[in-house]
Scaffold this motif. Structure first.
Motif, short mmCIF file in Angstrom:
data_model
loop_
_atom_site.label_atom_id
_atom_site.label_comp_id
_atom_site.label_asym_id
_atom_site.label_seq_id
_atom_site.Cartn_x
_atom_site.Cartn_y
_atom_site.Cartn_z
N ALA A 295 100.04 19.14 51.19
CA ALA A 295 101.46 19.51 51.27
C ALA A 295 101.94 19.47 52.72
CB ALA A 295 101.67 20.90 50.66
N VAL A 296 101.15 20.03 53.62
CA VAL A 296 101.52 20.03 55.04
C VAL A 296 101.58 18.61 55.57
CG1 VAL A 296 100.69 20.67 57.34
CG2 VAL A 296 100.63 22.34 55.49
N PHE A 297 100.57 17.81 55.23
CA PHE A 297 100.50 16.43 55.70
C PHE A 297 101.69 15.62 55.22
CE2 PHE A 297 98.46 12.12 55.43
CZ PHE A 297 98.31 11.94 56.80
N THR A 298 102.07 15.78 53.94
CA THR A 298 103.16 15.02 53.36
C THR A 298 104.51 15.48 53.90
OG1 THR A 298 101.88 14.71 51.33
CG2 THR A 298 104.24 14.32 51.20
N CYS B 297 105.32 17.24 56.63
CA CYS B 297 105.50 17.00 58.06
C CYS B 297 105.71 15.51 58.35
CB CYS B 297 104.29 17.52 58.84
SG CYS B 297 104.18 19.32 58.86
N GLY B 298 105.05 14.64 57.58
CA GLY B 298 105.29 13.21 57.73
C GLY B 298 106.72 12.84 57.40
N TRP B 299 107.25 13.42 56.32
CA TRP B 299 108.65 13.18 55.95
C TRP B 299 109.60 13.70 57.02
CZ3 TRP B 299 111.54 11.56 51.49
CH2 TRP B 299 110.78 10.87 50.55
N ILE B 300 109.32 14.90 57.53
CA ILE B 300 110.18 15.49 58.57
C ILE B 300 110.24 14.61 59.80
CG2 ILE B 300 110.40 17.43 60.17
CD1 ILE B 300 109.28 19.23 57.97
N TYR B 301 109.08 14.13 60.25
CA TYR B 301 109.05 13.31 61.46
C TYR B 301 109.72 11.96 61.23
CZ TYR B 301 107.30 11.67 65.94
OH TYR B 301 107.21 11.20 67.23
N ALA B 302 109.51 11.37 60.04
CA ALA B 302 110.15 10.09 59.74
C ALA B 302 111.66 10.22 59.72
CB ALA B 302 109.63 9.55 58.41
N ILE B 303 112.17 11.30 59.11
CA ILE B 303 113.62 11.51 59.07
C ILE B 303 114.16 11.80 60.47
CG2 ILE B 303 115.42 13.07 58.20
CD1 ILE B 303 113.71 13.39 55.66
N TYR B 304 113.39 12.52 61.27
CA TYR B 304 113.83 12.78 62.65
C TYR B 304 113.93 11.49 63.46
CZ TYR B 304 113.73 14.41 67.48
OH TYR B 304 114.03 14.61 68.79
N ALA C 231 97.00 26.68 59.17
CA ALA C 231 97.89 26.95 60.31
C ALA C 231 97.63 25.97 61.45
CB ALA C 231 97.72 28.39 60.78
N TRP C 232 96.35 25.74 61.78
CA TRP C 232 96.03 24.82 62.86
C TRP C 232 96.42 23.39 62.49
CZ3 TRP C 232 95.60 26.21 67.55
CH2 TRP C 232 95.02 27.43 67.90
N PHE C 233 96.24 23.04 61.22
CA PHE C 233 96.64 21.70 60.79
C PHE C 233 98.16 21.56 60.82
CE2 PHE C 233 97.32 18.33 57.56
CZ PHE C 233 96.59 17.32 58.18
N LEU C 234 98.88 22.64 60.51
CA LEU C 234 100.34 22.62 60.60
C LEU C 234 100.79 22.40 62.03
CD1 LEU C 234 103.10 23.03 59.21
CD2 LEU C 234 102.83 25.49 59.66
N VAL C 235 100.14 23.08 62.97
CA VAL C 235 100.47 22.89 64.39
C VAL C 235 100.22 21.44 64.81
CG1 VAL C 235 99.80 23.53 66.75
CG2 VAL C 235 100.03 25.29 65.00
N LEU C 236 99.11 20.87 64.33
CA LEU C 236 98.76 19.49 64.68
C LEU C 236 99.80 18.51 64.15
CD1 LEU C 236 96.63 17.52 65.86
CD2 LEU C 236 95.56 17.51 63.60
N THR C 237 100.24 18.68 62.91
CA THR C 237 101.16 17.72 62.31
C THR C 237 102.61 17.93 62.77
OG1 THR C 237 101.21 19.17 60.37
CG2 THR C 237 99.78 17.25 60.26
N LEU C 238 102.96 19.15 63.18
CA LEU C 238 104.31 19.40 63.69
C LEU C 238 104.44 19.11 65.18
CD1 LEU C 238 105.57 22.66 61.92
CD2 LEU C 238 106.39 20.33 61.60
N MET C 239 103.32 18.88 65.84
CA MET C 239 103.35 18.67 67.29
C MET C 239 104.25 17.52 67.72
SD MET C 239 100.03 18.52 69.79
CE MET C 239 99.23 19.75 68.76
N PRO C 240 104.25 16.36 67.04
CA PRO C 240 105.16 15.28 67.46
C PRO C 240 106.63 15.68 67.38
CG PRO C 240 103.47 14.44 65.99
CD PRO C 240 103.36 15.91 65.95
N VAL C 241 107.02 16.36 66.30
CA VAL C 241 108.41 16.78 66.15
C VAL C 241 108.80 17.78 67.23
CG1 VAL C 241 110.11 17.76 64.56
CG2 VAL C 241 108.20 16.43 63.67
N ILE C 242 107.94 18.78 67.46
CA ILE C 242 108.22 19.80 68.46
C ILE C 242 108.33 19.17 69.85
CG2 ILE C 242 107.31 21.87 69.58
CD1 ILE C 242 105.99 22.57 66.88
#
Length: 262
Positions: free
Chosen positions: A2-5, A7-14, A235-246
């Protein structure tokens, strides 16, 4: 997953805006349907039998595993589309030229080749539409036109490769002592970000290896138990996948502040 999918959508839309929703759906829906149907029809493991097709059992576990596998593969495609958007040939050459200039050049040319072929095919199709404007094409004529487009694209690509080879030879590619110009320099911020990525990735891999968030599909679907280590892993995986957006949002805020200061 869920996190991987997500966050990928969020970054692609961004990166691409609202049009990324359409392209992501075009990648996700067919892939998920194909893999889930394929796995369901050819894998008959699992204890929960829903029905039979030609005496072959269709199980809930096979359907669930196919859906999860489809989302995993589609999410990888979405992340690679983001990678292709932000990483250009200059960056690839900078990363790999000191290790192997040939390897760096090969990767940059491969990543450039696919969008280049798509652009050329679009140009060829536009030219063909202008030539046959007003004429409705069906059946064999349409197939013949499609083969003609592929033939033109192949010829164009071969001619372009010869020109590229001649251009590289004229610029001294492969000669000893030849230096390369790069636009990038490694800074302390880059080192810090690399260290943070490695740390978050190592923690996520450790928790994955120890099975803290392991989901079992066969013979029965079993969700992982909610534990502190499992939450920390997510939580750590969420930080890793959100890092590009942040990182991108922080850079944009900094840029706007500098513009307002000017």
């Amino acid at each position: 997953m869920a996190v991987f999918t997500v966050c990928g959508w969020i970054y692609a839309i961004y990166l691409k805006g609202a049009r990324a929703i359409k392209s992501n759906l075009l990648m996700t829906v067919p892939v998920v349907l194909f893999i889930s149907i394929f796995n369901t029809l050819f894998t008959h493991q699992g204890n929960t039998i829903l029905f039979y097709i030609n005496n072959n059992p269709i199980t809930k576990e096979a359907i669930t595993f196919g859906i999860f596998s489809g989302f995993m593969f589609a999410s990888v495609l979405i992340w690679f589309s983001c990678f292709n958007r932000i990483v250009n040939g200059e960056m690839i050459m900078y990363l790999f030229s000191r290790i192997s200039s040939f390897f760096g050049l090969l990767i940059s040319m491969i990543l450039r080749y696919i969008p280049l072929l798509k652009k050329r095919y679009t140009d060829i199709s536009a030219g063909q539409r202008c030539m046959y404007q007003g004429q409705e094409q069906k059946g064999f004529v349409r197939l013949k036109t499609g083969l003609k487009k592929v033939s033109i694209l192949t010829s164009w690509s071969l001619e372009s490769s010869i020109e590229s080879a001649d251009s590289m030879a004229a610029r001294g590619h492969g000669l000893k002592g030849r230096t390369s110009f790069v636009l990038y320099k490694m800074s302390l911020r880059d080192i810090f970000m690399i260290g943070l990525v490695i740390f978050c990735g190592a923690v996520s891999i450790y928790f994955a290896i120890t099975g803290k968030n392991e989901m079992i599909f066969y013979p029965d679907v079993k969700m992982p138990k909610l534990t502190l280590k499992g939450v920390l892993s997510g939580a750590w995986f969420l930080v890793l996948t959100l890092m590009p957006v942040i990182t991108d949002i922080a850079g944009e805020i900094k840029w706007r502040k500098s513009e307002s200061g000017i």
